[in-house]
Structures are given as C-alpha cells and as structure tokens.
Design a protein around this motif. Structure first.
Motif, mmCIF file in Angstrom:
data_model
loop_
_atom_site.group_PDB
_atom_site.id
_atom_site.type_symbol
_atom_site.label_atom_id
_atom_site.label_comp_id
_atom_site.label_asym_id
_atom_site.label_seq_id
_atom_site.Cartn_x
_atom_site.Cartn_y
_atom_site.Cartn_z
ATOM 1 N N MET A 73 -10.988 -72.326 -13.945
ATOM 2 C CA MET A 73 -12.039 -72.445 -14.956
ATOM 3 C C MET A 73 -12.017 -71.246 -15.903
ATOM 4 N N ILE A 74 -11.796 -70.055 -15.363
ATOM 5 C CA ILE A 74 -11.719 -68.858 -16.199
ATOM 6 C C ILE A 74 -10.561 -68.978 -17.188
ATOM 7 N N LEU A 75 -9.401 -69.391 -16.681
ATOM 8 C CA LEU A 75 -8.236 -69.517 -17.561
ATOM 9 C C LEU A 75 -8.382 -70.660 -18.569
ATOM 10 N N LEU A 76 -9.024 -71.740 -18.156
ATOM 11 C CA LEU A 76 -9.237 -72.852 -19.074
ATOM 12 C C LEU A 76 -10.159 -72.433 -20.221
ATOM 13 N N LEU A 77 -11.212 -71.692 -19.912
ATOM 14 C CA LEU A 77 -12.096 -71.196 -20.967
ATOM 15 C C LEU A 77 -11.356 -70.235 -21.890
ATOM 16 N N ALA A 78 -10.548 -69.365 -21.313
ATOM 17 C CA ALA A 78 -9.762 -68.431 -22.127
ATOM 18 C C ALA A 78 -8.767 -69.187 -23.009
#
Length: 89
Positions: A73-78
């Motif tokens: 989720m962190i990488l998808l938002l980034a």
C-alpha cells in the motif's frame, strides 16, 4: 522463504493493496506484481527496523501478510504520486 513464495506473496499483496486503495492506476498486472514484491520486502524491513520484530516469519504467518500488504500500500501510494495518479492526457 524461496523466490516463488515471495512472488506469490507479492502478487496477492499487490492485488489486496489495489483492492484496499481503489482508483485508477497507471499500471497493469505486471506493475501490481512488482509493487507487491517490493512492498513485501519493504514491509518486512520496516517491521524489523521500526518495531524490532521479525515480520517475515513464514508463508502462513499473519505478520508476513500484514507486512506485505502494508508495504504494498505504501509503494502503491508512492507510485500514484510519482506517476500522476493515473490521469489520462
């Protein structure tokens, strides 16, 4: 865990992350898998560094899946922020 386990966890974590963060993404299934695999690694590393726990214990451990999904989720938002959020030109 072996490379096949990382790929499976990454694939599923990427799909779950996309389901939890709805919206248009500028990538397909390949990007989802890559974000998921990298997210699984990121989540495991963050769990170890921030909380001092070994969050990547095994394939069937809940902590492994939570770390993989949160990292994805962190990488998808980034990825959405860097790529412009999937806007069509």
């Amino acid at each position: 865990m072996g490379i096949i386990a990382w790929i499976v966890i990454g694939l599923l974590a990427g799909i779950i992350a996309k389901a939890l963060l709805p919206g248009r993404d500028p990538g397909g299934i390949i990007i989802t898998v890559l974000i998921g695999i990298a997210g699984a690694l990121l989540g495991g590393w963050l769990g170890k560094v921030l909380f001092g726990v070994d969050s990547i214990d095994g394939f069937f451990e809940v902590s492994t899946w939570v770390a993989a999904i949160v990292g994805s989720m962190i990488l998808l938002l980034a990825y959405r922020m860097v790529s412009g959020g999937g806007r069509r030109r």
